[in-house]
Design a protein around this motif. Structure first.
Motif, PDB file in Angstrom:
ATOM      1  N   UNK A   1       0.806  -1.220   0.000  1.00  0.00           N
ATOM      2  CA  UNK A   1       0.000   0.000   0.000  1.00  0.00           C
ATOM      3  C   UNK A   1       0.844   1.277   0.000  1.00  0.00           C
ATOM      4  N   UNK A   2       2.151   1.141  -0.223  1.00  0.00           N
ATOM      5  CA  UNK A   2       3.049   2.289  -0.149  1.00  0.00           C
ATOM      6  C   UNK A   2       2.657   3.401  -1.119  1.00  0.00           C
ATOM      7  N   UNK A   3       2.289   3.034  -2.339  1.00  0.00           N
ATOM      8  CA  UNK A   3       2.002   4.025  -3.383  1.00  0.00           C
ATOM      9  C   UNK A   3       0.587   3.890  -3.925  1.00  0.00           C
ATOM     10  N   UNK A   4      -0.064   2.755  -3.683  1.00  0.00           N
ATOM     11  CA  UNK A   4      -1.352   2.474  -4.327  1.00  0.00           C
ATOM     12  C   UNK A   4      -2.412   3.529  -4.042  1.00  0.00           C
ATOM     13  N   UNK A   5      -2.309   4.211  -2.904  1.00  0.00           N
ATOM     14  CA  UNK A   5      -3.295   5.239  -2.580  1.00  0.00           C
ATOM     15  C   UNK A   5      -3.190   6.467  -3.464  1.00  0.00           C
ATOM     16  N   UNK A   6      -2.043   6.633  -4.145  1.00  0.00           N
ATOM     17  CA  UNK A   6      -1.854   7.802  -4.992  1.00  0.00           C
ATOM     18  C   UNK A   6      -2.244   7.556  -6.442  1.00  0.00           C
ATOM     19  N   UNK A   7      -2.647   6.331  -6.750  1.00  0.00           N
ATOM     20  CA  UNK A   7      -3.070   6.023  -8.113  1.00  0.00           C
ATOM     21  C   UNK A   7      -4.486   6.515  -8.357  1.00  0.00           C
ATOM     22  N   UNK A   8      -4.800   6.735  -9.603  1.00  0.00           N
ATOM     23  CA  UNK A   8      -6.157   7.108  -9.994  1.00  0.00           C
ATOM     24  C   UNK A   8      -6.871   5.886 -10.556  1.00  0.00           C
ATOM     25  N   UNK A   9      -8.170   5.844 -10.365  1.00  0.00           N
ATOM     26  CA  UNK A   9      -8.974   4.798 -10.979  1.00  0.00           C
ATOM     27  C   UNK A   9      -8.934   3.483 -10.248  1.00  0.00           C
ATOM     28  N   UNK A  10      -9.044   2.385 -11.005  1.00  0.00           N
ATOM     29  CA  UNK A  10      -9.233   1.066 -10.437  1.00  0.00           C
ATOM     30  C   UNK A  10      -8.008   0.571  -9.671  1.00  0.00           C
TER      31      UNK A  10
ATOM     32  N   UNK B   1      11.629  14.411 -17.902  1.00  0.00           N
ATOM     33  CA  UNK B   1      10.254  14.888 -18.087  1.00  0.00           C
ATOM     34  C   UNK B   1       9.757  15.747 -16.940  1.00  0.00           C
ATOM     35  N   UNK B   2      10.544  15.799 -15.849  1.00  0.00           N
ATOM     36  CA  UNK B   2      10.201  16.607 -14.676  1.00  0.00           C
ATOM     37  C   UNK B   2       8.796  16.284 -14.138  1.00  0.00           C
ATOM     38  N   UNK B   3       8.530  15.002 -14.017  1.00  0.00           N
ATOM     39  CA  UNK B   3       7.249  14.555 -13.466  1.00  0.00           C
ATOM     40  C   UNK B   3       7.528  13.531 -12.360  1.00  0.00           C
ATOM     41  N   UNK B   4       6.584  13.391 -11.447  1.00  0.00           N
ATOM     42  CA  UNK B   4       6.696  12.377 -10.398  1.00  0.00           C
ATOM     43  C   UNK B   4       6.303  11.025 -10.990  1.00  0.00           C
ATOM     44  N   UNK B   5       7.189  10.040 -10.969  1.00  0.00           N
ATOM     45  CA  UNK B   5       6.914   8.747 -11.614  1.00  0.00           C
ATOM     46  C   UNK B   5       6.046   7.834 -10.746  1.00  0.00           C
ATOM     47  N   UNK B   6       4.819   8.261 -10.483  1.00  0.00           N
ATOM     48  CA  UNK B   6       3.949   7.529  -9.554  1.00  0.00           C
ATOM     49  C   UNK B   6       3.724   6.085  -9.970  1.00  0.00           C
ATOM     50  N   UNK B   7       3.441   5.881 -11.259  1.00  0.00           N
ATOM     51  CA  UNK B   7       3.156   4.515 -11.707  1.00  0.00           C
ATOM     52  C   UNK B   7       4.382   3.621 -11.602  1.00  0.00           C
ATOM     53  N   UNK B   8       5.547   4.182 -11.855  1.00  0.00           N
ATOM     54  CA  UNK B   8       6.780   3.399 -11.720  1.00  0.00           C
ATOM     55  C   UNK B   8       7.082   3.123 -10.250  1.00  0.00           C
ATOM     56  N   UNK B   9       6.812   4.100  -9.388  1.00  0.00           N
ATOM     57  CA  UNK B   9       6.980   3.882  -7.952  1.00  0.00           C
ATOM     58  C   UNK B   9       6.053   2.769  -7.473  1.00  0.00           C
ATOM     59  N   UNK B  10       4.840   2.769  -7.995  1.00  0.00           N
ATOM     60  CA  UNK B  10       3.879   1.723  -7.655  1.00  0.00           C
ATOM     61  C   UNK B  10       4.394   0.357  -8.124  1.00  0.00           C
TER      62      UNK B  10
END
Length: 375
Positions: free
Chosen positions: A72-81, A135-144
């Motif tokens: 659950x470290x990053x899953x709360x920051x994802x959007x959608x399903x 790209x200067x973006x937070x890699x949320x999906x990769x962190x997940x």
């Protein structure tokens, strides 16, 4: 403090920071349970073997929390399903609900297969650096993706506390008459109370073949014990059932150790004296908790021999304490309740001195991590 829904015993930790604080709290608590177990050995509540076995279960519980924290470290920051949050039992538990533990066990069975289909850690790290720098973006999906890989790696390594931890047997000593003594132990995650429970049973084996090496009896014993490991069953019912079903196995002592509930103003609902203690403590984040530790114990008092047409069968007669909590109806020889808590809540508890807590042994955790025993 997370918004608690008073209409249910379950709470989803949908606040990312709250979830991290929750796992940090439990990491600290489980780390303290080993020195608490050591103190119980000094009090002769447990033998050296008991303590070693319990420490293994405590470490397994800690690994389960570590695995869930990665899940659950990053899953709360994802959007959608893909968005997921940990669900805990906030009333008389404080632990994750049974379904969380069951799902984790199912994931463990698929861990090797899932890891085969995941990118290597080096690939994920390189891609994260590219997104951050290029790209200067937070890699949320990769962190997940990385957190899930670490989660499944932890599951694959094993040594976790699942819904069922199958019985194992430790040799204690040879007993007179060519018999052998064993400490049989196993664990379950109580599906009603949502707390981990450990069972310790001292057994004398009068069979021809050593119990753990007996291809016939041992699997049957394991299945029997797990089927009877229900929180609502009295120890007397479990022990008598075992004594009846296995004529050459003699249960001399049975203990059930419940590691919980955990109480915390930030994550659980409590009433009565416990609520007053935690309210009055006004403790800092790391000291806002208390953990209950209950040991139910049933001891064989003597042996009676039942005579049949062609054989004699030994039956254990168990000692019940008519003056203990619940009297003889408790189905136990004795019940010992302990409370583990930091210094500040303990000070408030000592000042208020509520009657229901007087008989409990208190293990007080100092700021330096040492565990002190309050008589």
């Amino acid at each position: 403090m997370p918004d608690l829904d008073l209409t249910t015993d379950h709470k989803t930790l949908d606040d990312d920071l709250a979830a991290r604080r929750y796992f940090k709290k439990f990491a600290a608590i489980t780390k303290l349970l080993v020195p608490v177990s050591d103190e119980m050995e000094k009090d002769r509540a447990f033998s050296d073997l008991d303590g070693a076995v319990l420490e293994d279960y405590i470490r397994a519980i800690a690994r389960s929390f570590k695995a869930l924290s990665l899940k659950y470290l990053v899953s709360g920051r994802l959007d959608g399903i893909g968005q997921k949050h940990l669900t805990i039992d906030l009333h008389e538990s404080g632990f994750p609900i049974f379904q969380e533990i069951l799902t984790m066990a199912n994931d463990a069975a698929e861990a090797a297969k899932r890891l085969e289909g995941m990118p290597a850690p080096e690939v994920l790290k390189d891609e994260m650096v590219r997104q951050i720098v290029g790209e200067r973006v937070v890699p949320t999906k990769l962190q997940y993706a990385m957190s899930q890989r670490l989660y499944f790696e932890t599951l694959k390594e094993g040594g976790l506390f699942f819904a069922q931890v199958h019985p194992a047997a430790e040799f204690i000593a040879d007993v007179s008459g060519g018999r052998r003594g064993y400490l049989v132990h196993w664990g379950v995650y109580d599906s009603q109370l949502n707390v981990p429970v450990v069972y310790l049973m001292e057994v004398v084996d009068s069979g021809r073949k050593a119990l753990p090496l007996d291809e016939s009896r041992w699997p049957e014993v394991q299945a029997h014990l797990l089927a009877q490991s229900v929180g609502g069953l009295k120890l007397l019912t479990i022990a008598r059932g075992f004594d009846t079903d296995f004529a050459d196995l003699h249960p001399k002592r049975l203990r059930r150790i419940s590691l919980g509930p955990m109480y915390s103003q930030a994550f659980t609902l409590q009433t009565g004296a416990m609520r007053e203690v935690l309210d009055g403590a006004k403790a800092s984040e790391g000291e806002d908790w208390a953990l209950s530790w209950t040991v139910e114990e049933l001891v064989s008092e003597r042996v009676e021999v039942e005579k049949g047409w062609f054989s004699e069968t030994e039956r254990e007669v168990f000692k019940l304490d008519p003056f203990g909590p619940g009297g003889e109806d408790s189905g136990a020889t004795r019940i010992t309740r302990s409370l583990i808590l930091p210094e500040r809540p303990y000070q408030v508890l000592a000042e208020k001195d509520p009657e229901g807590f007087r008989a409990m042994r208190k293990y007080v955790v100092g700021k330096d991590g040492r565990v002190l025993v309050a008589r």
